[in-house]
Design an enzyme around this catalytic site. Structure first.
Site, PDB file in Angstrom:
ATOM      1  N   HIS A 247       0.868  -1.190   0.000  1.00  0.00           N
ATOM      2  CA  HIS A 247       0.000   0.000   0.000  1.00  0.00           C
ATOM      3  C   HIS A 247       0.899   1.233   0.000  1.00  0.00           C
ATOM      4  O   HIS A 247       1.428   1.630   1.042  1.00  0.00           O
ATOM      5  CB  HIS A 247      -0.904   0.001   1.238  1.00  0.00           C
ATOM      6  CG  HIS A 247      -1.907  -1.109   1.243  1.00  0.00           C
ATOM      7  ND1 HIS A 247      -2.913  -1.194   0.305  1.00  0.00           N
ATOM      8  CD2 HIS A 247      -2.056  -2.189   2.050  1.00  0.00           C
ATOM      9  CE1 HIS A 247      -3.650  -2.271   0.547  1.00  0.00           C
ATOM     10  NE2 HIS A 247      -3.142  -2.902   1.594  1.00  0.00           N
ATOM     11  N   ASP A 278      -1.579  -0.997  -4.063  1.00  0.00           N
ATOM     12  CA  ASP A 278      -2.266   0.188  -4.589  1.00  0.00           C
ATOM     13  C   ASP A 278      -1.396   1.408  -4.297  1.00  0.00           C
ATOM     14  O   ASP A 278      -0.483   1.351  -3.475  1.00  0.00           O
ATOM     15  CB  ASP A 278      -3.712   0.352  -4.089  1.00  0.00           C
ATOM     16  CG  ASP A 278      -3.880   0.329  -2.580  1.00  0.00           C
ATOM     17  OD1 ASP A 278      -2.879   0.494  -1.858  1.00  0.00           O
ATOM     18  OD2 ASP A 278      -5.022   0.150  -2.124  1.00  0.00           O
TER      19      ASP A 278
HETATM   20  O1  G3I Z   1     -20.288  -4.499   5.516  1.00  0.00           O
HETATM   21  C1  G3I Z   1     -20.530  -3.245   6.186  1.00  0.00           C
HETATM   22  C2  G3I Z   1     -21.820  -2.661   5.727  1.00  0.00           C
HETATM   23  O2  G3I Z   1     -22.869  -3.508   6.124  1.00  0.00           O
HETATM   24  C3  G3I Z   1     -21.965  -1.266   6.342  1.00  0.00           C
HETATM   25  O3  G3I Z   1     -23.125  -0.661   5.847  1.00  0.00           O
HETATM   26  C4  G3I Z   1     -20.763  -0.399   5.996  1.00  0.00           C
HETATM   27  C5  G3I Z   1     -20.828   0.981   6.645  1.00  0.00           C
HETATM   28  O4  G3I Z   1     -19.539   1.476   6.923  1.00  0.00           O
HETATM   29  O5  G3I Z   1     -19.608  -1.048   6.445  1.00  0.00           O
HETATM   30  C6  G3I Z   1     -19.411  -2.306   5.838  1.00  0.00           C
HETATM   31  O6  G3I Z   1     -18.231  -2.861   6.313  1.00  0.00           O
HETATM   32  C7  G3I Z   1     -17.039  -2.283   5.829  1.00  0.00           C
HETATM   33  C8  G3I Z   1     -16.234  -3.371   5.142  1.00  0.00           C
HETATM   34  O7  G3I Z   1     -14.964  -2.867   4.756  1.00  0.00           O
HETATM   35  C9  G3I Z   1     -16.924  -3.915   3.899  1.00  0.00           C
HETATM   36  O8  G3I Z   1     -17.078  -2.901   2.970  1.00  0.00           O
HETATM   37  C10 G3I Z   1     -16.261  -1.747   7.006  1.00  0.00           C
HETATM   38  O9  G3I Z   1     -16.950  -0.629   7.556  1.00  0.00           O
HETATM   39  C11 G3I Z   1     -14.877  -1.318   6.588  1.00  0.00           C
HETATM   40  O10 G3I Z   1     -14.134  -0.996   7.753  1.00  0.00           O
HETATM   41  C12 G3I Z   1     -14.184  -2.463   5.869  1.00  0.00           C
HETATM   42  O11 G3I Z   1     -12.919  -2.006   5.424  1.00  0.00           O
HETATM   43  C13 G3I Z   1     -12.030  -3.003   4.982  1.00  0.00           C
HETATM   44  C14 G3I Z   1     -10.767  -2.966   5.819  1.00  0.00           C
HETATM   45  O12 G3I Z   1      -9.837  -3.914   5.326  1.00  0.00           O
HETATM   46  C15 G3I Z   1     -11.053  -3.283   7.286  1.00  0.00           C
HETATM   47  O13 G3I Z   1      -9.901  -3.146   8.041  1.00  0.00           O
HETATM   48  C16 G3I Z   1     -11.687  -2.714   3.530  1.00  0.00           C
HETATM   49  O14 G3I Z   1     -12.850  -2.893   2.714  1.00  0.00           O
HETATM   50  C17 G3I Z   1     -10.573  -3.648   3.053  1.00  0.00           C
HETATM   51  O15 G3I Z   1     -10.119  -3.229   1.806  1.00  0.00           O
HETATM   52  C18 G3I Z   1      -9.408  -3.580   4.031  1.00  0.00           C
HETATM   53  O16 G3I Z   1      -8.436  -4.487   3.596  1.00  0.00           O
HETATM   54  C19 G3I Z   1      -7.220  -4.529   4.356  1.00  0.00           C
HETATM   55  C20 G3I Z   1      -6.672  -5.932   4.250  1.00  0.00           C
HETATM   56  O17 G3I Z   1      -7.640  -6.864   4.652  1.00  0.00           O
HETATM   57  C21 G3I Z   1      -5.389  -6.089   5.072  1.00  0.00           C
HETATM   58  N1  G3I Z   1      -4.422  -5.087   4.707  1.00  0.00           N
HETATM   59  C22 G3I Z   1      -4.886  -3.724   4.700  1.00  0.00           C
HETATM   60  C23 G3I Z   1      -6.137  -3.578   3.834  1.00  0.00           C
HETATM   61  C24 G3I Z   1      -6.577  -2.145   3.735  1.00  0.00           C
HETATM   62  O18 G3I Z   1      -6.971  -1.672   5.001  1.00  0.00           O
END
Ligand code: G3I
Length: 357
Positions: A247, A278
């Site tokens: 990242h 990314d």
């Molecule tokens: O699913 C809920 C949904 O129901 C709700 O309405 C919405 C409102 O905020 O949230 C949704 O959940 C989100 C989830 O992604 C799915 O979209 C969470 O809030 C959000 O925190 C979560 O973020 C993910 C993040 O990891 C969590 O730490 C990112 O999509 C995802 O790209 C990210 O990926 C991580 C890798 O696993 C590990 N390395 C770092 C990378 C980037 O942070």
């Protein structure tokens, strides 16, 4: 529909890539008619590597243009969120596999390999687990059993269908210490070896990885991981690979020593993978920023190609339409290789033009 009509319908709804994909100013290679690389699948094939993307399952289900580009371009998939603990076991003992299964099924249909992400992490754990540990209703012995069962069930379900698992994700902090988490606090450092052993038992052929960010440049973190890998190998713990998330942001220098860092892990006998690439930028987007971003992507791929055991280059989402970056870094974004309309950015062309050094 007849084939011609299908082709026309697709052409109208799915962004095609320009016929002459001009190389960006990456300095990484020249594209002439003999060597022109058509798309990322072609690039993967010509270089003998897998090129992957994280998959947003909601988009996979509901956006046909997203699906089309994903399957046209990529030979490897990682579920962005669908295989995390809170997704697959939201309630204790209640497993929800639909989203994870969708990724695996898509991969089978399109000849793609899959990275399982992730078995152990400090984030996106279900509330029943974190609250149970916090209020003492789940004690250390039970926690260990829960972890073992979770790994056995999940890895066992996809036995033979997942090429590599991120067994332990982000378990070292930026100071180079084992990260404080419910796992370290309640199980002690032995949880790492246990997790790898349980995963190997559940699927003897899956490659088992450590995975983290900032190890492209952070010396304290790199050294801790090198020491950890040596310790684990000395204990005959089955560990196969080191995943570099990748990242990056163009407001920081490119991590110029990355290829050497990759080699230092490869020298310990590990596979190397770039697992979550990314390159974000402070908005607004400008042509200059896009050129710098293209250079970073190209250098990262060139670094991977320069290390024999680096055979996977995965981007953390391929389109700015679905990227974790704007939600996490205020005022930043545009981190992917295609824009929100799935049009290729200079970074996409720079990847196609990248050659093995
Ligand atoms: O699913 C809920 C949904 O129901 C709700 O309405 C919405 C409102 O905020 O949230 C949704 O959940 C989100 C989830 O992604 C799915 O979209 C969470 O809030 C959000 O925190 C979560 O973020 C993910 C993040 O990891 C969590 O730490 C990112 O999509 C995802 O790209 C990210 O990926 C991580 C890798 O696993 C590990 N390395 C770092 C990378 C980037 O942070």
């Amino acid at each position: 529909m007849r084939p011609l009509i299908v082709a026309l319908a697709l052409a109208l709804t799915v962004p095609a890539l320009p016929a002459s994909a001009a190389p960006a100013e990456s300095g990484q290679g020249v594209s002439d008619s003999r060597h022109r690389v058509r798309d990322l699948r072609d690039l993967a094939h010509k270089n003998g590597i897998r090129i992957g993307s994280a998959v947003d399952v909601a988009a996979l289900r509901s956006e046909s243009d997203y699906r089309h580009v994903l399957n046209r371009e990529f030979t490897h998939l990682t579920a962005e969120n669908a295989m995390k603990w809170e997704s697959v076991e939201p309630e204790r003992g209640v497993f929800t596999w639909d989203d994870a299964d969708a990724v695996v099924a898509n991969a089978r249909r399109h000849g793609q390999k899959v990275r399982g992400h992730t078995l152990i992490w400090h984030n996106q754990l279900p509330a029943w687990l974190t609250e149970g540990v916090a209020d003492g209703s789940i004690g250390p012995a039970e926690l260990r059993t829960i972890l073992r069962d979770h790994i056995r069930v999940q890895v066992g379900r996809y036995k033979g269908k997942i090429r590599a698992w991120d067994v332990a994700n982000e378990i070292v902090d930026d100071e180079g210490n084992l990260r404080q988490s419910i796992w370290l606090e309640h199980l002690g450092p032995g949880y790492i070896a246990d997790a790898f052993r349980w995963a190997r038992q559940a699927d003897p052929h899956a490659k088992l990885y450590l995975n983290d960010y900032n190890i492209e440049w952070n010396r304290a973190k790199i050294d801790r991981y090198l020491a950890l890998v040596k310790e684990l190998k000395a204990q005959r713990v089955p560990i196969d690979g080191m995943g570099f998330q990748g990242h990056l942001g163009i407001q920081y220098d490119y991590p110029g020593d990355w290829a050497n860092v990759m080699r230092s892990f490869a020298d310990l006998g590990l596979e190397i993978a770039v697992t979550e690439m990314d390159v974000r930028m402070v908005l607004p987007v400008t042509p200059e920023k896009l050129a710098t971003q293209a250079e970073y992507y190209s250098r990262a791929l060139a670094d991977c190609l320069s290390v024999k055991s680096c055979r996977e280059f995965t981007v953390w989402g391929f389109t700015d339409r679905h990227s974790w970056v704007p939600g996490w870094f205020e005022g930043e974004g545009a981190a992917c290789i295609l824009d929100e309309d799935l049009r290729p950015k200079p970074a996409y062309h720079a990847l196609l033009a990248t050659r093995r050094r």
